[in-house]
Design an enzyme around this catalytic site. Structure first.
Site, PDB file in Angstrom:
ATOM      1  CG  HIS A 130      -3.663   4.848  10.300  1.00 41.06           C
ATOM      2  ND1 HIS A 130      -3.151   3.577  10.143  1.00 41.06           N
ATOM      3  CD2 HIS A 130      -4.598   4.998   9.321  1.00 41.06           C
ATOM      4  CE1 HIS A 130      -3.756   2.990   9.117  1.00 41.06           C
ATOM      5  NE2 HIS A 130      -4.641   3.826   8.601  1.00 41.06           N
ATOM      6  CD  GLU A 131      -7.146   7.966   8.845  1.00 44.47           C
ATOM      7  OE1 GLU A 131      -6.926   8.166   7.637  1.00 44.47           O
ATOM      8  OE2 GLU A 131      -7.691   6.923   9.245  1.00 44.47           O
ATOM      9  CG  HIS A 134      -3.610   6.868   4.926  1.00 43.70           C
ATOM     10  ND1 HIS A 134      -2.989   5.766   4.373  1.00 43.70           N
ATOM     11  CD2 HIS A 134      -4.554   6.379   5.767  1.00 43.70           C
ATOM     12  CE1 HIS A 134      -3.545   4.671   4.874  1.00 43.70           C
ATOM     13  NE2 HIS A 134      -4.487   5.008   5.738  1.00 43.70           N
ATOM     14  CG  HIS A 140      -3.990   0.473   5.204  1.00 44.70           C
ATOM     15  ND1 HIS A 140      -5.267   0.317   4.755  1.00 44.70           N
ATOM     16  CD2 HIS A 140      -4.012   1.543   6.058  1.00 44.70           C
ATOM     17  CE1 HIS A 140      -6.032   1.252   5.290  1.00 44.70           C
ATOM     18  NE2 HIS A 140      -5.304   2.007   6.085  1.00 44.70           N
ATOM     19  CB  CYS A 141       2.190  -0.958   7.231  1.00 44.39           C
ATOM     20  SG  CYS A 141       3.709  -1.821   7.626  1.00 44.39           S
ATOM     21  CB  CYS A 146       3.630  -0.720  11.305  1.00 45.32           C
ATOM     22  SG  CYS A 146       3.777   0.833  10.383  1.00 45.32           S
ATOM     23  CB  CYS A 165       7.415  -0.769  10.432  1.00 45.10           C
ATOM     24  SG  CYS A 165       7.000  -0.476   8.701  1.00 45.10           S
ATOM     25  CB  CYS A 168       5.848   3.154   7.628  1.00 36.11           C
ATOM     26  SG  CYS A 168       4.750   1.881   6.958  1.00 36.11           S
TER      27      CYS A 168
HETATM   28 ZN   LIG Z   1      -5.707   3.772   6.861  1.00 33.88          ZN
HETATM   29 ZN   LIG Z   2       4.773   0.062   8.441  1.00 35.18          ZN
END
Ligand SMILES: [Zn+2]
Ligand SMILES: [Zn+2]
Length: 182
Positions: A130-131, A134, A140-141, A146, A165, A168
Site C-alpha cells: 500500500h505505502e 503511493h 486511495h482506491c 484492493c 485491482c 491500480c
Molecule cells: Zn494510503
Molecule cells: Zn485499486
C-alpha cells in the site's frame, strides 16, 4: 539494475524481512534488496506521546539514495505518529522515493490476542505494498478488496487483499513505462 530497497529501522526479524522481500518482488515485479542505512530514531522520538514522528523518519530515509534505487521502504517496529493522527500504519510520499511502514500495531498481541506469525506477515505485506503504491503514484482506491483501499483499523487490513485491482495495476504499469527502460 533498478531496485526497491527495504531498510530496517531498529530490530526486525530476518525471516520477516526475507519473506517481505520475496513477496514485494512478486507484487511489483521489480528487484528488491534489503539495505542497511543509519537512521537515528531517537531524534524523532516524542516523549509525551511515547511515539516516533513518521515524517521525520521519512526525511532521514531518503537522505542519501543510492543509484539504482527506485523506491525505499523503511520497516520498523516503532509506533509512528504524525501530529494530526493518533497513530499510523505507514506513510509515503505520493510519487516520491520514500515509504515507511510500522509493524507495531500489526501484531495480534497488541490487541490482547495470541500472535499469529502468518497473519502478521500478511498484514505487513499489505501495508508495505500500500505505502509503496503511493510512492509509485497511486492514490486511495474505493475497491474494498484492493490493497490501495485505506485502512484505519487492523480489521480493515484483514478485509482487503494484497493485490492491486485492475485500475491500480494499470497505474503501476504506467509508472514503469514512464520511468523504466529496458
Ligand atoms: Zn494510503
Ligand atoms: Zn485499486
Amino acid at each position: 539494475m533498478s531496485y526497491i530497497d527495504i531498510v530496517p529501522i531498529g530490530r526486525i526479524e530476518e525471516t520477516t524481512l526475507i519473506s517481505l522481500k520475496h513477496n514485494l518482488i512478486k507484487a511489483f515485479k521489480i528487484q528488491t534488496r534489503i539495505r542497511n542505512c543509519p537512521i537515528d530514531a531517537s531524534a524523532v522520538y516524542d516523549p509525551i506521546r511515547n511515539q516516533y514522528n513518521s515524517s521525520g523518519l521519512l526525511v532521514q530515509l531518503i537522505k542519501d539514495i543510492p543509484s539504482g534505487t527506485l523506491k525505499i521502504l523503511g520497516v520498523t517496529e516503532l509506533d509512528l505518529f504524525i501530529p494530526i493522527f493518533t497513530f499510523l500504519f505507514g506513510e509515503a510520499q505520493l510519487n516520491g522515493p520514500g515509504a515507511l511502514v510500522s509493524a507495531h500495531r500489526l501484531h495480534n498481541p497488541f490487541y490482547g490476542i495470541p500472535e499469529d506469525e502468518g497473519l502478521f506477515e500478511n498484514r505487513l505485506l499489505k501495508e508495505s505494498i500500500h505505502e509503496l503504491g503511493h510512492a509509485f503514484g497511486l492514490i486511495h482506491c474505493f475497491n474494498l478488496r484492493c490493497v490501495m483501499n485505506t485502512s484505519t483499523y487492523v480489521e480493515e487490513i484483514d478485509q482487503k487483499s494484497s493485490n492491486f485491482c485492475r485500475a491500480c495495476e494499470q497505474g503501476i504499469l504506467h509508472w514503469k513505462n514512464e520511468h523504466l527502460t529496458d
